[in-house]
Design a protein around this motif. Structure first.
Motif, PDB file in Angstrom:
ATOM      1  N   PRO A 116      46.270  49.483  19.830  1.00 44.01           N
ATOM      2  CA  PRO A 116      46.686  49.456  21.232  1.00 44.01           C
ATOM      3  C   PRO A 116      46.462  50.814  21.884  1.00 44.01           C
ATOM      4  CG  PRO A 116      48.606  49.709  19.837  1.00 44.01           C
ATOM      5  CD  PRO A 116      47.421  49.557  18.912  1.00 44.01           C
ATOM      6  N   VAL A 117      46.208  50.801  23.182  1.00 43.46           N
ATOM      7  CA  VAL A 117      46.024  52.058  23.910  1.00 43.46           C
ATOM      8  C   VAL A 117      46.376  51.815  25.375  1.00 43.46           C
ATOM      9  CG1 VAL A 117      43.574  51.585  24.332  1.00 43.46           C
ATOM     10  CG2 VAL A 117      44.407  53.940  24.424  1.00 43.46           C
ATOM     11  N   THR A 118      46.946  52.841  25.994  1.00 39.90           N
ATOM     12  CA  THR A 118      47.307  52.771  27.405  1.00 39.90           C
ATOM     13  C   THR A 118      46.502  53.801  28.184  1.00 39.90           C
ATOM     14  OG1 THR A 118      49.549  52.002  26.930  1.00 39.90           O
ATOM     15  CG2 THR A 118      49.179  53.020  29.081  1.00 39.90           C
ATOM     16  N   LEU A 119      45.934  53.371  29.312  1.00 41.67           N
ATOM     17  CA  LEU A 119      45.167  54.247  30.196  1.00 41.67           C
ATOM     18  C   LEU A 119      45.989  54.517  31.444  1.00 41.67           C
ATOM     19  CD1 LEU A 119      41.632  52.554  29.992  1.00 41.67           C
ATOM     20  CD2 LEU A 119      42.570  54.373  28.538  1.00 41.67           C
ATOM     21  N   THR A 120      46.217  55.794  31.743  1.00 41.28           N
ATOM     22  CA  THR A 120      46.954  56.184  32.941  1.00 41.28           C
ATOM     23  C   THR A 120      46.057  57.036  33.822  1.00 41.28           C
ATOM     24  OG1 THR A 120      47.840  58.207  31.942  1.00 41.28           O
ATOM     25  CG2 THR A 120      49.127  56.190  31.643  1.00 41.28           C
ATOM     26  N   GLY A 121      46.544  57.351  35.028  1.00 38.64           N
ATOM     27  CA  GLY A 121      45.793  58.203  35.946  1.00 38.64           C
ATOM     28  C   GLY A 121      46.724  58.865  36.927  1.00 38.64           C
ATOM     29  N   ASP A 122      46.141  59.671  37.814  1.00 38.12           N
ATOM     30  CA  ASP A 122      46.957  60.344  38.819  1.00 38.12           C
ATOM     31  C   ASP A 122      47.380  59.348  39.907  1.00 38.12           C
ATOM     32  OD1 ASP A 122      44.761  59.997  40.489  1.00 38.12           O
ATOM     33  OD2 ASP A 122      44.219  62.125  40.552  1.00 38.12           O
ATOM     34  N   ALA A 123      48.089  59.846  40.913  1.00 34.45           N
ATOM     35  CA  ALA A 123      48.626  58.952  41.945  1.00 34.45           C
ATOM     36  C   ALA A 123      47.524  58.190  42.670  1.00 34.45           C
ATOM     37  CB  ALA A 123      49.455  59.765  42.939  1.00 34.45           C
ATOM     38  N   SER A 124      46.402  58.858  42.940  1.00 35.74           N
ATOM     39  CA  SER A 124      45.293  58.208  43.634  1.00 35.74           C
ATOM     40  C   SER A 124      44.681  57.109  42.781  1.00 35.74           C
ATOM     41  CB  SER A 124      44.235  59.249  44.010  1.00 35.74           C
ATOM     42  OG  SER A 124      43.056  58.628  44.502  1.00 35.74           O
ATOM     43  N   LEU A 125      44.371  57.414  41.525  1.00 36.84           N
ATOM     44  CA  LEU A 125      43.764  56.420  40.638  1.00 36.84           C
ATOM     45  C   LEU A 125      44.717  55.255  40.392  1.00 36.84           C
ATOM     46  CD1 LEU A 125      41.456  55.499  38.866  1.00 36.84           C
ATOM     47  CD2 LEU A 125      42.314  56.977  37.041  1.00 36.84           C
ATOM     48  N   SER A 126      46.012  55.535  40.375  1.00 37.89           N
ATOM     49  CA  SER A 126      46.998  54.489  40.112  1.00 37.89           C
ATOM     50  C   SER A 126      47.148  53.511  41.275  1.00 37.89           C
ATOM     51  CB  SER A 126      48.357  55.121  39.786  1.00 37.89           C
ATOM     52  OG  SER A 126      48.265  55.891  38.598  1.00 37.89           O
ATOM     53  N   ARG A 127      46.511  53.800  42.393  1.00 40.14           N
ATOM     54  CA  ARG A 127      46.509  52.866  43.526  1.00 40.14           C
ATOM     55  C   ARG A 127      45.232  52.030  43.584  1.00 40.14           C
ATOM     56  NH1 ARG A 127      48.625  57.529  46.221  1.00 40.14           N
ATOM     57  NH2 ARG A 127      46.542  58.007  47.039  1.00 40.14           N
ATOM     58  N   ARG A 128      44.254  52.357  42.778  1.00 40.42           N
ATOM     59  CA  ARG A 128      42.957  51.694  42.893  1.00 40.42           C
ATOM     60  C   ARG A 128      42.929  50.361  42.146  1.00 40.42           C
ATOM     61  NH1 ARG A 128      38.375  56.178  42.002  1.00 40.42           N
ATOM     62  NH2 ARG A 128      37.074  54.439  42.729  1.00 40.42           N
ATOM     63  N   PRO A 129      42.208  49.367  42.661  1.00 36.06           N
ATOM     64  CA  PRO A 129      42.248  48.023  42.064  1.00 36.06           C
ATOM     65  C   PRO A 129      41.564  47.970  40.699  1.00 36.06           C
ATOM     66  CG  PRO A 129      40.609  48.127  43.815  1.00 36.06           C
ATOM     67  CD  PRO A 129      41.344  49.429  43.853  1.00 36.06           C
ATOM     68  N   MET A 130      42.224  47.348  39.742  1.00 37.51           N
ATOM     69  CA  MET A 130      41.684  47.230  38.389  1.00 37.51           C
ATOM     70  C   MET A 130      41.445  45.783  37.964  1.00 37.51           C
ATOM     71  SD  MET A 130      41.066  50.210  37.203  1.00 37.51           S
ATOM     72  CE  MET A 130      41.168  51.694  38.228  1.00 37.51           C
ATOM     73  N   ARG A 131      41.912  44.826  38.760  1.00 32.83           N
ATOM     74  CA  ARG A 131      41.687  43.429  38.373  1.00 32.83           C
ATOM     75  C   ARG A 131      40.203  43.091  38.317  1.00 32.83           C
ATOM     76  NH1 ARG A 131      46.376  41.765  41.910  1.00 32.83           N
ATOM     77  NH2 ARG A 131      48.139  41.438  40.481  1.00 32.83           N
ATOM     78  N   ARG A 132      39.394  43.806  39.083  1.00 36.26           N
ATOM     79  CA  ARG A 132      37.953  43.539  39.075  1.00 36.26           C
ATOM     80  C   ARG A 132      37.349  43.712  37.681  1.00 36.26           C
ATOM     81  NH1 ARG A 132      35.716  47.718  43.277  1.00 36.26           N
ATOM     82  NH2 ARG A 132      37.330  46.642  44.456  1.00 36.26           N
ATOM     83  N   VAL A 133      38.003  44.516  36.809  1.00 32.88           N
ATOM     84  CA  VAL A 133      37.542  44.598  35.421  1.00 32.88           C
ATOM     85  C   VAL A 133      38.454  43.830  34.478  1.00 32.88           C
ATOM     86  CG1 VAL A 133      36.245  46.742  35.653  1.00 32.88           C
ATOM     87  CG2 VAL A 133      38.652  46.849  35.054  1.00 32.88           C
ATOM     88  N   THR A 134      39.759  43.856  34.711  1.00 33.64           N
ATOM     89  CA  THR A 134      40.650  43.202  33.751  1.00 33.64           C
ATOM     90  C   THR A 134      40.494  41.680  33.752  1.00 33.64           C
ATOM     91  OG1 THR A 134      42.509  43.144  35.325  1.00 33.64           O
ATOM     92  CG2 THR A 134      42.328  45.075  33.903  1.00 33.64           C
ATOM     93  N   GLU A 135      40.200  41.087  34.898  1.00 34.34           N
ATOM     94  CA  GLU A 135      40.075  39.625  34.940  1.00 34.34           C
ATOM     95  C   GLU A 135      38.833  39.122  34.205  1.00 34.34           C
ATOM     96  OE1 GLU A 135      40.545  38.536  39.043  1.00 34.34           O
ATOM     97  OE2 GLU A 135      42.737  38.670  38.941  1.00 34.34           O
ATOM     98  N   PRO A 136      37.636  39.683  34.427  1.00 34.35           N
ATOM     99  CA  PRO A 136      36.504  39.215  33.614  1.00 34.35           C
ATOM    100  C   PRO A 136      36.632  39.581  32.139  1.00 34.35           C
ATOM    101  CG  PRO A 136      35.818  40.998  35.079  1.00 34.35           C
ATOM    102  CD  PRO A 136      37.183  40.586  35.505  1.00 34.35           C
ATOM    103  N   LEU A 137      37.274  40.723  31.836  1.00 37.63           N
ATOM    104  CA  LEU A 137      37.496  41.056  30.431  1.00 37.63           C
ATOM    105  C   LEU A 137      38.420  40.046  29.777  1.00 37.63           C
ATOM    106  CD1 LEU A 137      37.796  44.954  30.646  1.00 37.63           C
ATOM    107  CD2 LEU A 137      35.973  43.658  29.521  1.00 37.63           C
ATOM    108  N   ALA A 138      39.389  39.540  30.542  1.00 41.54           N
ATOM    109  CA  ALA A 138      40.276  38.511  29.999  1.00 41.54           C
ATOM    110  C   ALA A 138      39.493  37.248  29.638  1.00 41.54           C
ATOM    111  CB  ALA A 138      41.377  38.191  31.007  1.00 41.54           C
ATOM    112  N   LEU A 139      38.433  36.941  30.392  1.00 42.93           N
ATOM    113  CA  LEU A 139      37.602  35.785  30.070  1.00 42.93           C
ATOM    114  C   LEU A 139      36.906  35.954  28.721  1.00 42.93           C
ATOM    115  CD1 LEU A 139      35.925  35.116  33.547  1.00 42.93           C
ATOM    116  CD2 LEU A 139      37.898  33.943  32.542  1.00 42.93           C
ATOM    117  N   MET A 140      36.734  37.207  28.290  1.00 39.57           N
ATOM    118  CA  MET A 140      36.136  37.494  26.982  1.00 39.57           C
ATOM    119  C   MET A 140      37.184  37.474  25.874  1.00 39.57           C
ATOM    120  SD  MET A 140      33.548  40.611  28.087  1.00 39.57           S
ATOM    121  CE  MET A 140      32.635  40.611  26.537  1.00 39.57           C
TER     122      MET A 140
END
Length: 444
Positions: A116-140
């Motif tokens: 397991p691993v957790t990816l974090t970021g600064d305040a700006s990165l933490s507002r950016r959309p990530m579903r565009r990668v997590t949703e297709p990765l979930a299909l895999m």
């Protein structure tokens, strides 16, 4: 060096850009060079690595996952690859800082690991959309948790296996494409990604350089999982996204004649050149050659009389990171420039459409935000002297774009919140001053 809470750029009005310079190494390629070297078998040597905060976040992440990395030292890095299955669990979350590329690409690469691993970021990165990668990765078959808003932190859990998919992107995105291809290295069967329009192909080119077969069939890139990457030598060209500020600056500043050395001219990245030429810019590509598997050239740019245009939609994916600089050129052009089809700019390090419109308005330019673009009417720049400075909103490209605007301003221009320039362009102030921009940096 002590960090400052509000690094400001002060730009003296006027001037010309003359001489020659080499901007730092390409950020997109620098990220990928570390990622693929780390999971290759054997040693890789990298030259021209960008020593900015974003690329260093990627490098640090792999060190924390057990990869021995020497450097960087003047852009040279030696990576002792651990192979596709050799990464180890880090001792805590991996901080990606401000780097969306690091987070999105690593989401794919780490989705198939056994820990397991957790990816974090600064305040700006933490507002950016990530579903565009997590949703297709979930299909895999990947298991990646996000906040309720689909943002970081990304919590990646190990899964028994990933399965290749054939995915059709609805919006052009090199980061999503690359994330899926990197996950595909660990997946059973074939992983394919079809794009609605071409995006940067550095991942496909670099996988090939590491000896991993990638098949390209028109708009589709695909690979089979379970192969091997072999260490190699990489030479990273100068970053066209960093060169863009000087391409625009030399185009608008009277008396300019500037040579930019060894700039990457990958056909999926040359939108800024095509758009500026469409506006009438005097841009010449000299000594075209190949460097580390990527096409490069020396670029000569001289002052030109620019005219406003409707930016071709097919150029938008090829210039998505360079639009802040292009907007400055448009503000100095005769007539109206209209951009549409660029809603991606709303979810970069800042809302680049609104932030650029606000800054241009502060300088006396008519700039009308559109839902997916902007309308700019060329005119004369004023100054920020005696008023509030332009706010870069911690966005490196906004800060550097308004810095070059000073070349045509009627008075001094001040830009606040510029510290993140170091994420992509370390040494910007010194290089820009060296070719004629009247820039000083100060912080509190």
């Amino acid at each position: 060096m002590t960090a400052v809470t509000d690094l400001r750029f002060q730009i003296a009005p006027g001037g010309a850009l003359r001489g020659r310079l080499r901007v730092p190494g390409d950020k997109s390629i620098s990220h990928r060079s570390i990622m693929l070297s780390a999971i290759a078998e054997g040693e890789s040597r990298i030259a021209g690595f960008l020593e900015g905060a974003d690329a260093l976040a990627t490098l640090t992440a792999f060190r924390r996952m057990g990869v021995e990395i020497d450097g960087p030292d003047a852009g040279r890095v030696r990576v002792h690859g651990v192979g596709l299955r050799g990464l180890r669990a880090p001792d805590g979350p991996l901080d990606m800082g401000n780097s969306g590329t690091s987070m999105r690409l690593l989401a794919g690469l780490l989705a198939g690991q056994s820990f397991p691993v957790t990816l974090t970021g600064d305040a700006s990165l933490s507002r950016r959309p990530m579903r565009r990668v997590t949703e297709p990765l979930a299909l895999m078959g990947a298991h990646i948790g996000t906040t309720a808003d689909g943002t970081a932190p990304l919590v990646i859990e190990p899964v028994p296996h990933l399965t290749g998919i054939d995915y059709r992107l609805t919006v052009p995105s090199a980061q999503v494409k690359s994330s899926l291809l990197l996950a595909g290295l660990y997946a059973g069967g074939e992983t394919g990604v079809t794009e609605p329009a071409p995006t940067r192909d550095h991942t496909e080119r670099m996988l090939t350089a590491f000896g991993y077969p990638v098949r390209r069939q028109g708009a589709r890139a695909c690979l089979n999982g379970g192969g091997r990457l072999r260490g190699c030598q990489l030479q990273i060209p100068a970053d066209i996204s960093s060169a863009a500020f000087f391409l625009a600056g030399a185009s608008i500043a009277p008396g300019s004649d500037l040579l930019l050395e060894e700039v990457g001219i990958n056909p999926t990245r040359v939108g800024v050149i095509n758009i500026l030429r469409g506006m009438g810019a005097d841009i010449e590509l000299l000594d075209r050659r190949t460097l580390g598997g990527e096409p490069v050239a020396d670029i000569r740019v001289r002052t030109a009389r620019l005219k406003g245009i409707r930016i071709p939609v097919d150029q938008v994916p090829l210039a998505i990171d360079e639009f802040p600089a292009i907007f400055i050129a448009a503000a100095c052009a005769e007539g109206e420039t209209i951009l549409t089809g660029a809603e991606e700019l709303r979810v970069k390090e800042s809302d680049r459409i609104q932030v650029m419109a606000d800054g241009l308005t502060r300088l006396g330019i008519l700039a009308e935000p559109l839902p997916d673009g902007i309308r700019i009417v060329g005119g004369e720049f004023g100054s920020t002297a005696g008023g509030e400075p332009i706010d870069a909103h911690s966005d490196h490209r906004i800060a550097m774009s308004f810095a070059i605007a000073g070349l045509r301003a009627s008075g001094s221009v001040t830009i606040r919140d510029c510290a993140n320039v170091e994420t992509s362009f370390p040494g910007f102030v010194e290089l820009a001053a060296g070719v004629g921009l009247g820039i000083e940096a100060s912080g509190a």
